[in-house]
Design a protein around this motif. Structure first.
Motif, PDB file in Angstrom:
ATOM      1  N   VAL A 166       0.858  -1.188   0.000  1.00 44.02           N
ATOM      2  CA  VAL A 166       0.000   0.000   0.000  1.00 44.02           C
ATOM      3  C   VAL A 166       0.894   1.237   0.000  1.00 44.02           C
ATOM      4  O   VAL A 166       1.816   1.346   0.812  1.00 44.02           O
ATOM      5  CB  VAL A 166      -0.902   0.025   1.250  1.00 44.02           C
ATOM      6  N   TYR A 167       0.642   2.150  -0.945  1.00 43.75           N
ATOM      7  CA  TYR A 167       1.397   3.402  -1.019  1.00 43.75           C
ATOM      8  C   TYR A 167       0.496   4.540  -0.574  1.00 43.75           C
ATOM      9  O   TYR A 167      -0.604   4.710  -1.100  1.00 43.75           O
ATOM     10  CB  TYR A 167       1.875   3.651  -2.445  1.00 43.75           C
ATOM     11  N   ASP A 177      -2.232  16.594  -2.541  1.00 45.22           N
ATOM     12  CA  ASP A 177      -1.413  17.714  -3.025  1.00 45.22           C
ATOM     13  C   ASP A 177      -1.718  19.021  -2.303  1.00 45.22           C
ATOM     14  O   ASP A 177      -0.859  19.893  -2.175  1.00 45.22           O
ATOM     15  CB  ASP A 177      -1.625  17.890  -4.535  1.00 45.22           C
ATOM     16  N   THR A 178      -2.930  19.152  -1.818  1.00 46.09           N
ATOM     17  CA  THR A 178      -3.320  20.409  -1.168  1.00 46.09           C
ATOM     18  C   THR A 178      -2.870  20.492   0.297  1.00 46.09           C
ATOM     19  O   THR A 178      -3.015  21.540   0.924  1.00 46.09           O
ATOM     20  CB  THR A 178      -4.851  20.545  -1.205  1.00 46.09           C
ATOM     21  N   VAL A 179      -2.332  19.393   0.819  1.00 48.75           N
ATOM     22  CA  VAL A 179      -1.958  19.360   2.234  1.00 48.75           C
ATOM     23  C   VAL A 179      -0.477  19.710   2.399  1.00 48.75           C
ATOM     24  O   VAL A 179       0.372  19.179   1.678  1.00 48.75           O
ATOM     25  CB  VAL A 179      -2.247  17.961   2.828  1.00 48.75           C
ATOM     26  N   GLY A 208       5.902  10.129   2.081  1.00 50.51           N
ATOM     27  CA  GLY A 208       4.727   9.276   2.236  1.00 50.51           C
ATOM     28  C   GLY A 208       5.088   7.965   2.895  1.00 50.51           C
ATOM     29  O   GLY A 208       6.207   7.794   3.392  1.00 50.51           O
ATOM     30  N   LYS A 209       4.146   7.036   2.902  1.00 48.47           N
ATOM     31  CA  LYS A 209       4.366   5.756   3.552  1.00 48.47           C
ATOM     32  C   LYS A 209       4.195   4.617   2.563  1.00 48.47           C
ATOM     33  O   LYS A 209       3.467   4.728   1.577  1.00 48.47           O
ATOM     34  CB  LYS A 209       3.371   5.566   4.701  1.00 48.47           C
ATOM     35  N   MET A 210       4.874   3.526   2.847  1.00 52.70           N
ATOM     36  CA  MET A 210       4.712   2.308   2.066  1.00 52.70           C
ATOM     37  C   MET A 210       4.479   1.186   3.077  1.00 52.70           C
ATOM     38  O   MET A 210       5.325   0.961   3.941  1.00 52.70           O
ATOM     39  CB  MET A 210       5.990   2.055   1.269  1.00 52.70           C
ATOM     40  N   ILE A 239      -6.742  13.538   4.606  1.00 56.81           N
ATOM     41  CA  ILE A 239      -5.546  14.242   4.127  1.00 56.81           C
ATOM     42  C   ILE A 239      -4.643  13.372   3.247  1.00 56.81           C
ATOM     43  O   ILE A 239      -3.680  13.868   2.668  1.00 56.81           O
ATOM     44  CB  ILE A 239      -4.704  14.794   5.307  1.00 56.81           C
ATOM     45  N   GLU A 240      -4.957  12.076   3.142  1.00 49.31           N
ATOM     46  CA  GLU A 240      -4.058  11.195   2.397  1.00 49.31           C
ATOM     47  C   GLU A 240      -4.783  10.466   1.262  1.00 49.31           C
ATOM     48  O   GLU A 240      -5.961  10.138   1.368  1.00 49.31           O
ATOM     49  CB  GLU A 240      -3.441  10.147   3.333  1.00 49.31           C
ATOM     50  N   ASP A 241      -4.025  10.204   0.198  1.00 50.42           N
ATOM     51  CA  ASP A 241      -4.480   9.339  -0.892  1.00 50.42           C
ATOM     52  C   ASP A 241      -3.747   8.011  -0.785  1.00 50.42           C
ATOM     53  O   ASP A 241      -2.651   7.953  -0.245  1.00 50.42           O
ATOM     54  CB  ASP A 241      -4.121   9.956  -2.254  1.00 50.42           C
ATOM     55  N   PHE A 242      -4.346   6.963  -1.327  1.00 50.29           N
ATOM     56  CA  PHE A 242      -3.628   5.683  -1.323  1.00 50.29           C
ATOM     57  C   PHE A 242      -3.889   4.905  -2.601  1.00 50.29           C
ATOM     58  O   PHE A 242      -4.863   5.142  -3.307  1.00 50.29           O
ATOM     59  CB  PHE A 242      -4.025   4.835  -0.105  1.00 50.29           C
TER      60      PHE A 242
END
Lengths: 82, 82
Positions: free
Chosen positions: A5-6, A11-13, A39-41, A73-76
Motif C-alpha cells: 500500500v502506497y 497535493d493540497t496538504v 509518504g508511507k509504504m 488528508i491522504e491518498d492511497f
C-alpha cells in the motif's frame, strides 16, 4: 501473498516533513531538489485465505479506509506483488 | 522530473510499528493479515538540470546514502517516474 500500500499526502496538504528534507538536501549541496513529499509504504503479508482476488482487493481497501490511511488528508493506492 | 524512493527495513530488523499495525488490523477483524512492515516512500521533485539520466541516478543514490536512508537498518530502491 504480499500487498503493498502506497500512501501520500494529498497535493493540497502541507508537508512540513518534506520541507525539512528539502532543506537538509540543499544544505548537503543537492540544490537541484525543488520539492519533497514524504509518504508511507506499507507491506501487508496475507496468510492463506480462500477468497477471490476481487474479494481480497475489497478487504484491503477496507483496511486502508478503516485503519491505515487518513482519507481526509491522504491518498492511497495498492498493488498485489506476489 | 519526479523520482520516487522506496525505503524499507531490512528483513532482519524488528519492526514494532508493523507489529502494532498487525494488532490493529486483527482487532478490526482482518485476521487474514499475517505480518506488516511499515516503510517510507519519498517523492523527489528535481528542477531543470542539465545532467544525464546516469548522473542523476548517481546523485539520487548519494542523497539516499547521505540523508534519506539509514543504510545500517534500511534498504532502498528508486525509480524515475516522469
Amino acid at each position: 501473498m504480499k500487498i503493498v500500500v502506497y500512501i501520500r499526502l494529498k497535493d493540497t496538504v502541507l508537508d512540513p516533513q518534506g520541507k525539512a528534507v528539502v532543506g537538509g538536501l540543499r544544505d548537503l549541496g543537492f540544490t537541484e531538489v525543488a520539492d519533497v513529499k514524504v509518504g508511507k509504504m506499507i507491506e501487508l503479508y496475507i496468510g492463506d485465505v480462500a477468497v477471490s482476488a476481487e474479494a481480497l482487493t475489497g478487504r484491503v481497501r477496507e483496511m486502508c479506509q478503516k485503519l491505515l490511511v487518513n482519507t481526509v488528508i491522504e491518498d492511497f493506492r495498492f498493488e498485489v506483488v506476489g
